[in-house]
Design an enzyme around this catalytic site. Structure first.
Site, PDB file in Angstrom:
ATOM      1  N   LYS A 131       0.898  -1.317   0.109  1.00 38.49           N
ATOM      2  CA  LYS A 131      -0.031  -0.081   0.020  1.00 38.49           C
ATOM      3  C   LYS A 131       0.840   1.378  -0.139  1.00 38.49           C
ATOM      4  O   LYS A 131       0.600   2.260  -0.860  1.00 38.49           O
ATOM      5  CB  LYS A 131      -0.891   0.041   1.252  1.00 38.49           C
ATOM      6  CG  LYS A 131      -2.112  -1.145   1.384  1.00 38.49           C
ATOM      7  CD  LYS A 131      -2.644  -1.253   2.677  1.00 38.49           C
ATOM      8  CE  LYS A 131      -1.967  -1.169   4.045  1.00 38.49           C
ATOM      9  NZ  LYS A 131      -1.214  -2.501   4.343  1.00 38.49           N
ATOM     10  N   ARG A 137      12.047  -5.150   5.262  1.00 37.44           N
ATOM     11  CA  ARG A 137      12.033  -3.719   5.117  1.00 37.44           C
ATOM     12  C   ARG A 137      12.807  -2.602   5.726  1.00 37.44           C
ATOM     13  O   ARG A 137      13.081  -3.120   7.107  1.00 37.44           O
ATOM     14  CB  ARG A 137      10.411  -3.528   5.173  1.00 37.44           C
ATOM     15  CG  ARG A 137      10.241  -1.979   5.118  1.00 37.44           C
ATOM     16  CD  ARG A 137       8.751  -2.099   5.184  1.00 37.44           C
ATOM     17  NE  ARG A 137       7.926  -2.287   6.115  1.00 37.44           N
ATOM     18  CZ  ARG A 137       6.681  -2.271   6.418  1.00 37.44           C
ATOM     19  NH1 ARG A 137       5.867  -1.976   5.442  1.00 37.44           N
ATOM     20  NH2 ARG A 137       6.414  -2.536   7.718  1.00 37.44           N
ATOM     21  N   ARG A 192      11.383  -0.460  11.138  1.00 35.44           N
ATOM     22  CA  ARG A 192       9.986  -0.316  12.111  1.00 35.44           C
ATOM     23  C   ARG A 192      10.123  -1.139  13.507  1.00 35.44           C
ATOM     24  O   ARG A 192      10.433  -2.240  12.949  1.00 35.44           O
ATOM     25  CB  ARG A 192       8.936  -0.336  11.250  1.00 35.44           C
ATOM     26  CG  ARG A 192       8.348   1.165  10.976  1.00 35.44           C
ATOM     27  CD  ARG A 192       7.181   0.786   9.926  1.00 35.44           C
ATOM     28  NE  ARG A 192       6.094   0.013  10.217  1.00 35.44           N
ATOM     29  CZ  ARG A 192       4.992  -0.069   9.622  1.00 35.44           C
ATOM     30  NH1 ARG A 192       4.756   0.323   8.325  1.00 35.44           N
ATOM     31  NH2 ARG A 192       4.087  -0.663   9.881  1.00 35.44           N
ATOM     32  N   ARG A 229      -0.606  -8.502  13.299  1.00 34.73           N
ATOM     33  CA  ARG A 229      -1.168  -7.703  12.564  1.00 34.73           C
ATOM     34  C   ARG A 229      -2.155  -8.337  11.278  1.00 34.73           C
ATOM     35  O   ARG A 229      -2.764  -7.828  10.902  1.00 34.73           O
ATOM     36  CB  ARG A 229       0.082  -6.674  11.816  1.00 34.73           C
ATOM     37  CG  ARG A 229       0.759  -5.556  12.824  1.00 34.73           C
ATOM     38  CD  ARG A 229       2.169  -5.210  12.358  1.00 34.73           C
ATOM     39  NE  ARG A 229       2.145  -4.393  11.112  1.00 34.73           N
ATOM     40  CZ  ARG A 229       3.259  -4.334  10.467  1.00 34.73           C
ATOM     41  NH1 ARG A 229       4.384  -4.684  11.036  1.00 34.73           N
ATOM     42  NH2 ARG A 229       3.495  -3.949   9.402  1.00 34.73           N
TER      43      ARG A 229
HETATM   44  P1  AP5 Z   1       4.975  -1.635   1.906  1.00 37.38           P
HETATM   45  O1  AP5 Z   1       4.621  -0.803   0.567  1.00 37.38           O
HETATM   46  O2  AP5 Z   1       5.551  -0.894   3.012  1.00 37.38           O
HETATM   47  O3  AP5 Z   1       3.724  -2.334   2.325  1.00 37.38           O
HETATM   48  P2  AP5 Z   1       2.317  -1.823   3.297  1.00 37.38           P
HETATM   49  O4  AP5 Z   1       0.758  -2.436   2.595  1.00 37.38           O
HETATM   50  O5  AP5 Z   1       2.260  -0.396   2.937  1.00 37.38           O
HETATM   51  O6  AP5 Z   1       2.710  -2.465   4.487  1.00 37.38           O
HETATM   52  P3  AP5 Z   1       2.634  -1.772   6.074  1.00 37.38           P
HETATM   53  O7  AP5 Z   1       3.460  -2.655   6.786  1.00 37.38           O
HETATM   54  O8  AP5 Z   1       3.185  -0.245   6.103  1.00 37.38           O
HETATM   55  O9  AP5 Z   1       1.222  -1.780   6.342  1.00 37.38           O
HETATM   56  P4  AP5 Z   1       0.533  -1.999   7.654  1.00 37.38           P
HETATM   57  O10 AP5 Z   1      -0.686  -1.602   7.285  1.00 37.38           O
HETATM   58  O11 AP5 Z   1       0.837  -2.915   8.530  1.00 37.38           O
HETATM   59  O12 AP5 Z   1       1.193  -0.767   8.435  1.00 37.38           O
HETATM   60  P5  AP5 Z   1       0.706   0.684   9.155  1.00 37.38           P
HETATM   61  O13 AP5 Z   1       1.851   1.500   8.885  1.00 37.38           O
HETATM   62  O14 AP5 Z   1      -0.743   1.087   8.120  1.00 37.38           O
HETATM   63  O15 AP5 Z   1       5.819  -2.979   1.342  1.00 37.38           O
HETATM   64  C1  AP5 Z   1       6.473  -3.727   2.397  1.00 37.38           C
HETATM   65  C2  AP5 Z   1       7.633  -4.284   1.784  1.00 37.38           C
HETATM   66  O16 AP5 Z   1       7.497  -5.067   0.498  1.00 37.38           O
HETATM   67  C3  AP5 Z   1       8.629  -3.218   1.162  1.00 37.38           C
HETATM   68  O17 AP5 Z   1       9.931  -3.241   1.643  1.00 37.38           O
HETATM   69  C4  AP5 Z   1       8.501  -2.859  -0.182  1.00 37.38           C
HETATM   70  O18 AP5 Z   1       9.585  -2.549  -0.758  1.00 37.38           O
HETATM   71  C5  AP5 Z   1       8.434  -4.305  -0.530  1.00 37.38           C
HETATM   72  N1  AP5 Z   1       7.292  -4.637  -1.788  1.00 37.38           N
HETATM   73  C6  AP5 Z   1       6.178  -3.847  -2.030  1.00 37.38           C
HETATM   74  N2  AP5 Z   1       5.380  -4.133  -2.943  1.00 37.38           N
HETATM   75  C7  AP5 Z   1       6.379  -5.321  -3.449  1.00 37.38           C
HETATM   76  C8  AP5 Z   1       6.034  -6.238  -4.652  1.00 37.38           C
HETATM   77  N3  AP5 Z   1       5.195  -5.814  -5.610  1.00 37.38           N
HETATM   78  N4  AP5 Z   1       7.027  -6.999  -4.811  1.00 37.38           N
HETATM   79  C9  AP5 Z   1       8.067  -7.167  -4.013  1.00 37.38           C
HETATM   80  N5  AP5 Z   1       8.347  -6.317  -2.994  1.00 37.38           N
HETATM   81  C10 AP5 Z   1       7.204  -5.386  -2.853  1.00 37.38           C
HETATM   82  O19 AP5 Z   1       0.167   0.521  10.388  1.00 37.38           O
HETATM   83  C11 AP5 Z   1       1.041   0.213  11.474  1.00 37.38           C
HETATM   84  C12 AP5 Z   1       0.164   0.083  12.777  1.00 37.38           C
HETATM   85  O20 AP5 Z   1      -0.458   1.345  12.978  1.00 37.38           O
HETATM   86  C13 AP5 Z   1      -1.060  -0.863  12.772  1.00 37.38           C
HETATM   87  O21 AP5 Z   1      -0.511  -2.155  13.242  1.00 37.38           O
HETATM   88  C14 AP5 Z   1      -1.998  -0.304  13.816  1.00 37.38           C
HETATM   89  O22 AP5 Z   1      -1.587  -0.500  15.014  1.00 37.38           O
HETATM   90  C15 AP5 Z   1      -1.589   1.257  13.604  1.00 37.38           C
HETATM   91  N6  AP5 Z   1      -2.681   1.744  12.660  1.00 37.38           N
HETATM   92  C16 AP5 Z   1      -2.477   2.297  11.327  1.00 37.38           C
HETATM   93  N7  AP5 Z   1      -3.446   2.778  10.726  1.00 37.38           N
HETATM   94  C17 AP5 Z   1      -4.790   2.335  11.801  1.00 37.38           C
HETATM   95  C18 AP5 Z   1      -5.999   2.454  11.420  1.00 37.38           C
HETATM   96  N8  AP5 Z   1      -6.725   2.951  10.497  1.00 37.38           N
HETATM   97  N9  AP5 Z   1      -6.720   1.920  12.723  1.00 37.38           N
HETATM   98  C19 AP5 Z   1      -6.209   1.253  13.609  1.00 37.38           C
HETATM   99  N10 AP5 Z   1      -4.852   1.337  13.981  1.00 37.38           N
HETATM  100  C20 AP5 Z   1      -3.920   1.731  12.770  1.00 37.38           C
END
Ligand code: AP5
Ligand code: ZN
Length: 216
Positions: free
Chosen positions: A13, A127, A161, A172
């Site tokens: 994402k 990552r 992270r 998660r």
């Molecule tokens: P990346 O693009 O970083 O993936 P992502 O989907 O953004 O993953 P996140 O881990 O950031 O999502 P998340 O939902 O767990 O975290 P968030 O910050 O929202 O890609 C991952 C890796 O793969 C990278 O190294 C990239 O280079 C590689 N990659 C990407 N695409 C690829 C491909 N096609 N092929 C190969 N490699 C690839 O949330 C963190 C925490 O915050 C949550 O756990 C929760 O505690 C809190 N939180 C956040 N939002 C909320 C909410 N709305 N409600 C409640 N709690 C929340």
């Protein structure tokens, strides 16, 4: 244009949102990034969220919806929004509907990144990002061109992270399955969901997203 990028942790994402920002001048609204900034600044929200995030659980709906509301208020009405990591629960989906109406916006697309969870653990655990400019890297899939130097800003400091360890990642993912995946039918019933293969190479995923946006 207002879109939601939906998918489990590591689905890509953030990666795809950054590309849309670059190519379409849209704004990325990542509640994860907002919460990490709050934790770093040790604001009251950050102090409340820190331990919850470390465990891989979800922060309260009220907190994240308030963060989104503040960002939408600060944005120009004509700037497109990419919701990244929000909504994550039925209550957040409901809040988003209300916020969009309040800000005179409508939801155009929900793009679901379809992925294989086991492969995601490797993606997440490998990552890291530039501590200076935030550019994302990966031990296997995207190394900096010269060792220990950011391609973008030439900085030499990188960070990982604290929630990117295998145990927290599993929590998660369980949170995603239990609370986030069930909101999909709501958007499906509105006919705005497109499912794409998130396991494809990054550029192919971008091409698939561009095709969806161009279909309007
Ligand atoms: P990346 O693009 O970083 O993936 P992502 O989907 O953004 O993953 P996140 O881990 O950031 O999502 P998340 O939902 O767990 O975290 P968030 O910050 O929202 O890609 C991952 C890796 O793969 C990278 O190294 C990239 O280079 C590689 N990659 C990407 N695409 C690829 C491909 N096609 N092929 C190969 N490699 C690839 O949330 C963190 C925490 O915050 C949550 O756990 C929760 O505690 C809190 N939180 C956040 N939002 C909320 C909410 N709305 N409600 C409640 N709690 C929340
Ligand atoms: Zn950098």
């Amino acid at each position: 244009m207002n879109i939601i990028l939906l998918g489990p942790p590591g689905a890509g994402k953030g990666t795809q949102a950054a590309r849309l920002v670059e190519h379409h001048g849209m704004v990325q609204l990542s509640t994860g990034d907002m919460l990490r900034a709050a934790v770093k600044a040790q604001t009251p929200v950050g102090l409340q969220a820190q331990a919850v995030m470390q465990r891989g659980e979800l922060v309260s709906d009220e907190i994240v919806s308030a963060l989104i509301d503040a960002e939408l208020t600060a944005m120009g009405p004509d700037t497109g929004a990419i919701f990244d990591g929000y909504p994550r629960t039925a209550a957040q989906a409901e809040s988003l509907d209300a916020l969009l109406a309040q800000h005179g916006r409508q939801l155009d697309h929900v793009i679901e990144l379809d992925v294989n969870e086991d492969a995601l653990v490797e993606r997440i655990v490998g990552r890291f990002s530039c501590a200076t400019c935030g550019e994302g890297y990966h031990d296997r899939f995207k190394q900096p061109a010269s060792e220990n130097e950011c391609d973008k800003c030439h900085g030499h400091e990188f960070k990982r992270r604290p929630d990117d360890n295998e145990d927290t990642v599993r929590t998660r993912m369980a949170e995603y399955r239990a609370k986030t995946a069930p909101i999909l039918p709501l958007y499906e019933s509105r006919g705005i969901v497109s499912r794409i293969d998130g396991m494809a190479p990054m550029n192919d995923v971008s091409v698939a997203i561009e095709a969806i946006l161009a279909s309007d």
